[in-house]
Design an enzyme around this catalytic site. Sequence first.
Site, PDB file in Angstrom:
ATOM      1  N   ARG A 226      33.978 -30.693  -5.057  1.00  0.00           N
ATOM      2  CA  ARG A 226      34.917 -29.578  -5.111  1.00  0.00           C
ATOM      3  C   ARG A 226      36.243 -30.031  -4.522  1.00  0.00           C
ATOM      4  O   ARG A 226      36.330 -31.020  -3.788  1.00  0.00           O
ATOM      5  CB  ARG A 226      34.387 -28.391  -4.308  1.00  0.00           C
ATOM      6  CG  ARG A 226      33.261 -27.646  -4.995  1.00  0.00           C
ATOM      7  CD  ARG A 226      32.734 -26.524  -4.121  1.00  0.00           C
ATOM      8  NE  ARG A 226      33.734 -25.478  -3.907  1.00  0.00           N
ATOM      9  CZ  ARG A 226      33.544 -24.436  -3.111  1.00  0.00           C
ATOM     10  NH1 ARG A 226      32.411 -24.325  -2.433  1.00  0.00           N
ATOM     11  NH2 ARG A 226      34.472 -23.522  -2.971  1.00  0.00           N
ATOM     12  N   HIS A 227      37.296 -29.306  -4.851  1.00  0.00           N
ATOM     13  CA  HIS A 227      38.591 -29.574  -4.243  1.00  0.00           C
ATOM     14  C   HIS A 227      38.524 -29.281  -2.748  1.00  0.00           C
ATOM     15  O   HIS A 227      37.593 -28.632  -2.254  1.00  0.00           O
ATOM     16  CB  HIS A 227      39.663 -28.690  -4.897  1.00  0.00           C
ATOM     17  CG  HIS A 227      39.338 -27.230  -4.806  1.00  0.00           C
ATOM     18  ND1 HIS A 227      39.491 -26.486  -3.657  1.00  0.00           N
ATOM     19  CD2 HIS A 227      38.831 -26.379  -5.728  1.00  0.00           C
ATOM     20  CE1 HIS A 227      39.122 -25.244  -3.864  1.00  0.00           C
ATOM     21  NE2 HIS A 227      38.706 -25.151  -5.128  1.00  0.00           N
ATOM     22  N   ASN A 233      40.958 -19.899  -0.516  1.00  0.00           N
ATOM     23  CA  ASN A 233      39.690 -19.960   0.201  1.00  0.00           C
ATOM     24  C   ASN A 233      39.840 -19.349   1.590  1.00  0.00           C
ATOM     25  O   ASN A 233      39.000 -18.575   2.050  1.00  0.00           O
ATOM     26  CB  ASN A 233      39.224 -21.412   0.359  1.00  0.00           C
ATOM     27  CG  ASN A 233      38.748 -22.044  -0.927  1.00  0.00           C
ATOM     28  OD1 ASN A 233      38.901 -23.234  -1.112  1.00  0.00           O
ATOM     29  ND2 ASN A 233      38.183 -21.268  -1.824  1.00  0.00           N
ATOM     30  N   ARG A 285      44.963 -27.223  -7.006  1.00  0.00           N
ATOM     31  CA  ARG A 285      44.152 -27.615  -5.858  1.00  0.00           C
ATOM     32  C   ARG A 285      43.280 -28.838  -6.133  1.00  0.00           C
ATOM     33  O   ARG A 285      42.995 -29.610  -5.219  1.00  0.00           O
ATOM     34  CB  ARG A 285      43.305 -26.440  -5.382  1.00  0.00           C
ATOM     35  CG  ARG A 285      42.440 -25.738  -6.426  1.00  0.00           C
ATOM     36  CD  ARG A 285      41.881 -24.451  -5.836  1.00  0.00           C
ATOM     37  NE  ARG A 285      40.996 -23.710  -6.718  1.00  0.00           N
ATOM     38  CZ  ARG A 285      41.380 -22.805  -7.595  1.00  0.00           C
ATOM     39  NH1 ARG A 285      42.662 -22.553  -7.744  1.00  0.00           N
ATOM     40  NH2 ARG A 285      40.498 -22.144  -8.319  1.00  0.00           N
ATOM     41  N   GLU A 324      38.283 -23.377 -13.367  1.00  0.00           N
ATOM     42  CA  GLU A 324      37.255 -22.471 -12.892  1.00  0.00           C
ATOM     43  C   GLU A 324      37.137 -21.231 -13.779  1.00  0.00           C
ATOM     44  O   GLU A 324      38.026 -20.916 -14.575  1.00  0.00           O
ATOM     45  CB  GLU A 324      37.580 -22.073 -11.440  1.00  0.00           C
ATOM     46  CG  GLU A 324      36.559 -21.201 -10.758  1.00  0.00           C
ATOM     47  CD  GLU A 324      35.161 -21.813 -10.689  1.00  0.00           C
ATOM     48  OE1 GLU A 324      34.555 -22.011 -11.760  1.00  0.00           O
ATOM     49  OE2 GLU A 324      34.677 -22.069  -9.582  1.00  0.00           O
ATOM     50  N   HIS A 390      35.633 -27.268  -9.541  1.00  0.00           N
ATOM     51  CA  HIS A 390      35.440 -26.013  -8.823  1.00  0.00           C
ATOM     52  C   HIS A 390      33.954 -25.679  -8.776  1.00  0.00           C
ATOM     53  O   HIS A 390      33.162 -26.183  -9.563  1.00  0.00           O
ATOM     54  CB  HIS A 390      36.231 -24.895  -9.499  1.00  0.00           C
ATOM     55  CG  HIS A 390      37.642 -25.265  -9.787  1.00  0.00           C
ATOM     56  ND1 HIS A 390      38.677 -25.031  -8.925  1.00  0.00           N
ATOM     57  CD2 HIS A 390      38.192 -25.919 -10.854  1.00  0.00           C
ATOM     58  CE1 HIS A 390      39.802 -25.487  -9.441  1.00  0.00           C
ATOM     59  NE2 HIS A 390      39.534 -26.029 -10.612  1.00  0.00           N
TER      60      HIS A 390
END
Length: 587
Positions: A226-227, A233, A285, A324, A390
Amino acid sequence: TDRLVVVMTGLPARGKTHIARRVKNYLTFFHGVACENVNLASFRRRSAEVDAGDFNDQLGNMEEQGALHEAREEAIAEVKRFMSETEGENAFSKVVFFDGTNATTDRRLWILQQLKDQGCKVLFIECVTRDRKLLDDNIRAVHSCTPEYEGMSFEQTVADVRRRCEAFKQIYEPLNFDGREEHLPWIRVIDCKQYVINNVHGYLQGRITQLVMSLTNAPHRIYLSRHGQSSYNLLGKIGGDSGLTDEGREYARKLAEYADKVIARDRNDPERVVPARLWTSGLQRTQETAQCIRHPKIVYELPEPLGKMEWTQMHPRAWRNLDEIYAGVCDGMTYEEIQEIYPEEFELRKRDKLGYRYPRGESYLDVLHRLEPVVMEMERCKEPLLVIAHQGILRLIYAYFMGLSRDEAPFVSIPLNTVIELTPGTYCCLEKRDLLHTKMEINSDGQMEPELNLPTGVRGPRISRAEDMTQLTFPTYRVESPMRGLELRRQHSARSASTSGDDSLPHHRGREQSRRKSDTHSRSMEAAAGEFSKLSSGGDASDLRGDRHAGNGDLRTSTPPNTGRMRRSSTEPELYIEPWDDDPPSH
């Protein structure tokens, strides 16, 4: 209905089972096709009269051996049983893989005769291996995975496989050996790089052909990450196109170091640099997470007459397909805001996370369709591949390679700050997780997703915890996870792994450009609340909701039926997952 029997043919250790299992997993996961793998060797092993020790001695008189013929009869009866089922999901599109040597033309024509009254099509796939190194790799895979050779040394396995191959060569007849199979649909795969396609037509056969031409028998490593932590977030919002926080940028630096020291190195010789690939989504991201990775030029040797070639290491490739899941009108909201403004949507998502589609947004089943070409490319890659994407996207990719069902995919744990290494094989997919960065603040991204009703038989994402590994520089653990049909042993991230809140749901490609900043989200949420209020008071909800059925993603209908979302039976027991204290099962 669309019914197909795929008959594998070829000498032992040629990759027949590998192709059959990979294609079966692909059709089940991406197209919702009911599939069954009927392995002739498993029926042969049941025979007390013919075991692995004396099988080679009986090949010369194979047609006279009652036990061997009985095994073939039992196997073809299993194919007929599966094809004749008319209830449940097996009543629609279905594919059976009849996996065996099927060494002679007469035997293959006998299979056609047995299936004549089943109303199904038959496709033959012949595997031919001339490359000595590839054959050795196949034998090594047979030794490590095949139940028949459990407990035997590698040297014993090699000797037995070669003895068996030599015996089969005495009777083996390639496809269309004497012209009697010229009219049949078949594919000949030579060393996983040359293909002969004969009389293949139809949708299912076309999808199988495309995947077979993308498969490789060579072991290849896939790294999923994941980033780094994004500002959304941290705020507990879903979607958007926000940048990284300081914690996210720190993870990006550590990921770059990991890529240089682990991903781009030969597993057997860590000092040797090997070509490697890097994919990201089209969102800010993921690209910021990849920005610290170096891209040096390296030179490596290719077979003659190609000679030397220059390669740009980890050259980034941005895929919009990896964006995503799009949350539609809920993009940029927190779960609390969704629950307050759209309580009905909130409840629907809890009931059916796989099929739920956000208003003017996407569902997991929608995303499956745009991930299919990405997975085709991943199957083709021989170089180590790092995919920075994502959580919702990586859940589907992970579930596919690990042999999980689509129902299980939305509940897989993909934590932040962790690299998941997958090595797909014939019978199993090896998994190794590396925790690169431990955040000091637990749950600082605020994405504690509500309790979800899991489908019957689907276990929650947190099966068990690994030992605490906070003190290690690159803490790792390995999980060997058999593919579908064998018991799956799964372990997920350490308790100290970072919070993996819902980073999901970016703007959708061109359809709704939703690059909204934080200062505009409050206004959009107020407008959405007003629109929802108007609809609740008697307005036409179809304008807001659109076609809300996510579609079943399979081949049962040509277009997804607009029949509403699947609902749980009132008599079916409901399961739920408790909120996690560190790694919530977010979007």
